[in-house]
Scaffold this motif. Structure first.
Motif, PDB file in Angstrom:
ATOM      1  N   LEU A  98       0.829  -1.205   0.000  1.00  0.00           N
ATOM      2  CA  LEU A  98       0.000   0.000   0.000  1.00  0.00           C
ATOM      3  C   LEU A  98       0.866   1.259   0.000  1.00  0.00           C
ATOM      4  N   MET A  99       1.934   1.243   0.763  1.00  0.00           N
ATOM      5  CA  MET A  99       2.823   2.391   0.837  1.00  0.00           C
ATOM      6  C   MET A  99       3.495   2.660  -0.512  1.00  0.00           C
ATOM      7  N   TYR A 100       3.866   1.597  -1.218  1.00  0.00           N
ATOM      8  CA  TYR A 100       4.439   1.767  -2.548  1.00  0.00           C
ATOM      9  C   TYR A 100       3.411   2.397  -3.490  1.00  0.00           C
ATOM     10  N   THR A 101       2.157   1.948  -3.363  1.00  0.00           N
ATOM     11  CA  THR A 101       1.096   2.513  -4.194  1.00  0.00           C
ATOM     12  C   THR A 101       0.919   3.996  -3.910  1.00  0.00           C
ATOM     13  N   ASP A 102       0.945   4.346  -2.641  1.00  0.00           N
ATOM     14  CA  ASP A 102       0.811   5.747  -2.265  1.00  0.00           C
ATOM     15  C   ASP A 102       1.965   6.593  -2.808  1.00  0.00           C
ATOM     16  N   ARG A 103       3.158   6.029  -2.833  1.00  0.00           N
ATOM     17  CA  ARG A 103       4.304   6.764  -3.380  1.00  0.00           C
ATOM     18  C   ARG A 103       4.067   7.096  -4.846  1.00  0.00           C
ATOM     19  N   LEU A 104       3.491   6.157  -5.572  1.00  0.00           N
ATOM     20  CA  LEU A 104       3.202   6.397  -6.981  1.00  0.00           C
ATOM     21  C   LEU A 104       2.174   7.513  -7.145  1.00  0.00           C
ATOM     22  N   VAL A 105       1.149   7.464  -6.289  1.00  0.00           N
ATOM     23  CA  VAL A 105       0.070   8.449  -6.385  1.00  0.00           C
ATOM     24  C   VAL A 105       0.546   9.827  -5.945  1.00  0.00           C
ATOM     25  N   ASP A 209      -3.821  12.661   0.798  1.00  0.00           N
ATOM     26  CA  ASP A 209      -4.106  12.774  -0.629  1.00  0.00           C
ATOM     27  C   ASP A 209      -3.868  11.469  -1.372  1.00  0.00           C
ATOM     28  N   GLY A 210      -3.420  10.456  -0.667  1.00  0.00           N
ATOM     29  CA  GLY A 210      -3.093   9.200  -1.324  1.00  0.00           C
ATOM     30  C   GLY A 210      -4.154   8.147  -1.116  1.00  0.00           C
ATOM     31  N   VAL A 211      -3.775   6.899  -1.310  1.00  0.00           N
ATOM     32  CA  VAL A 211      -4.712   5.802  -1.155  1.00  0.00           C
ATOM     33  C   VAL A 211      -5.231   5.732   0.269  1.00  0.00           C
ATOM     34  N   CYS A 212      -4.354   5.997   1.245  1.00  0.00           N
ATOM     35  CA  CYS A 212      -4.769   5.958   2.642  1.00  0.00           C
ATOM     36  C   CYS A 212      -5.869   6.984   2.890  1.00  0.00           C
ATOM     37  N   GLY A 213      -5.733   8.161   2.298  1.00  0.00           N
ATOM     38  CA  GLY A 213      -6.761   9.187   2.417  1.00  0.00           C
ATOM     39  C   GLY A 213      -8.052   8.770   1.743  1.00  0.00           C
ATOM     40  N   ALA A 214      -7.933   8.085   0.619  1.00  0.00           N
ATOM     41  CA  ALA A 214      -9.117   7.606  -0.085  1.00  0.00           C
ATOM     42  C   ALA A 214      -9.856   6.564   0.734  1.00  0.00           C
ATOM     43  N   MET A 215      -9.112   5.772   1.487  1.00  0.00           N
ATOM     44  CA  MET A 215      -9.751   4.777   2.357  1.00  0.00           C
ATOM     45  C   MET A 215     -10.613   5.477   3.395  1.00  0.00           C
ATOM     46  N   ILE A 216     -10.085   6.589   3.924  1.00  0.00           N
ATOM     47  CA  ILE A 216     -10.812   7.338   4.939  1.00  0.00           C
ATOM     48  C   ILE A 216     -12.091   7.899   4.350  1.00  0.00           C
ATOM     49  N   ALA A 217     -11.971   8.478   3.157  1.00  0.00           N
ATOM     50  CA  ALA A 217     -13.143   9.070   2.509  1.00  0.00           C
ATOM     51  C   ALA A 217     -14.201   8.006   2.210  1.00  0.00           C
ATOM     52  N   ALA A 218     -13.740   6.855   1.738  1.00  0.00           N
ATOM     53  CA  ALA A 218     -14.662   5.772   1.432  1.00  0.00           C
ATOM     54  C   ALA A 218     -15.339   5.249   2.681  1.00  0.00           C
ATOM     55  N   ALA A 219     -14.559   5.136   3.760  1.00  0.00           N
ATOM     56  CA  ALA A 219     -15.118   4.643   5.018  1.00  0.00           C
ATOM     57  C   ALA A 219     -16.132   5.635   5.570  1.00  0.00           C
ATOM     58  N   THR A 220     -15.829   6.921   5.421  1.00  0.00           N
ATOM     59  CA  THR A 220     -16.746   7.957   5.901  1.00  0.00           C
ATOM     60  C   THR A 220     -18.057   7.893   5.140  1.00  0.00           C
TER      61      THR A 220
END
Length: 225
Positions: A98-105, A209-220
Motif C-alpha cells: 500500500l505504501m508503494y502505491t501511495d508513493r506512486l500516487v 491525498d493518497g490511497v490511505c486518504g481515499a480509504m478514509i473518505a470511502a469509510a466515511t
C-alpha cells in the motif's frame, strides 16, 4: 516484524530467479507464520477504487502504460484476496505494498484508473514480498496467481522499480503509522476522528491525498449511508 525486515541496507535481486520451484511448502510455512490479512484487502481495494473513480474526469495522459489493461477489470477486493491467499502474504507485506502505491500516487508517477488498478497492486505486492521475505516464489508462480504472463509480470516489476527510483526502503515510524491506520479502518470502518485530531497530515508525505486518504473518505461515506 517492522524494521527488522525492512532495512535500508538490505537488498534483494528483483528478478525472475526461482526462490523455490515448489511453492506449496513455502506458501504453507509462510502462511503459518504470517499475520492474517483478511479484511485489509477490502479496505485497500475500496481506497484504490475510490481514487480511480475520482480520476475518471481527468484527461488521458497519452500512450497506455505497461500497467493499463485493454479493458477495465472489476472487483479488486476479490483479486486482492486471491493474491493474499496464494502468496500467503502477511499484513506487514500488504501494508508495505500500500505504501508503494501511495508513493506512486503522491509522487504523481501514475494516475490510478480502473484499467490499471489490478496490475499496479500486483506489482507493488510482489515487490513488497521480495523485499520483506527471505523466501518467496518465482515470478512464474506469482504471474499465474495474478492472471498475467511471466513476461508481463517482469515488465510490471521493472516499470514499478523505475517509477520508485529503485527505492523500496520503508521508514519504521512511517510504516507503523500506515499499519495502525489500515488496521483501525478494518476494525472501525472510519478514520474521521483520527484525522480530525491531527493538525497536519503525515510529516513524511501528505498521506491524506493518497490511497490511505481515499480509504478514509470511502469509510466515511460508507458510515454516512
Amino acid at each position: 516484524q517492522t524494521n527488522k525486515n525492512i532495512k535500508q541496507t538490505r537488498t534483494h535481486t528483483m528478478s525472475t530467479d526461482v526462490a523455490h520451484d515448489d511453492c506449496g511448502p513455502v506458501a504453507r510455512s509462510r502462511r503459518a507464520r504470517s499475520t492474517s490479512a483478511l479484511g485489509i484487502e477490502g479496505v485497500i481495494a475500496r481506497g484504490m477504487e475510490g481514487l480511480a473513480r475520482n480520476n475518471e474526469s481527468l484527461p488521458d495522459s497519452g500512450e497506455p502504460t505497461v500497467f493499463d489493461a485493454v479493458e477495465a477489470s472489476s472487483n479488486l477486493t476479490k483479486y486482492l484476496k486471491r493474491l493474499c491467499k496464494y502468496t500467503a502474504c502477511s499484513t506487514n507485506v500488504l501494508t508495505c505494498a500500500l505504501m508503494y502505491t501511495d508513493r506512486l500516487v503522491l509522487g504523481r508517477k501514475i494516475i490510478l484508473r480502473a484499467q490499471n488498478l489490478h496490475r499496479v497492486m500486483l506489482a507493488c505486492l510482489v515487490a513488497a514480498i521480495k523485499y520483506n521475505d527471505d523466501y518467496f516464489c518465482s515470478n512464474g508462480y506469482h504471474a499465474k496467481v495474478g492472471g498475467v504472463s511471466t513476461r508481463e509480470l517482469d515488465r510490471l516489476e521493472c516499470a514499478l522499480l523505475e517509477l520508485l527510483d529503485f527505492d523500496l526502503y520503508v521508514d519504521e515510524e512511517h510504516f507503523k503509522w500506515y499499519r495502525t491506520e489500515v488496521l483501525r479502518t478494518v476494525d472501525e470502518h472510519c478514520l474521521c476522528n483520527c484525522y480530525k485530531q491531527r493538525a497536519t497530515a503525515c510529516d513524511v508525505c501528505d498521506v491524506s491525498d493518497g490511497v490511505c486518504g481515499a480509504m478514509i473518505a470511502a469509510a466515511t461515506t460508507s458510515d454516512a449511508t
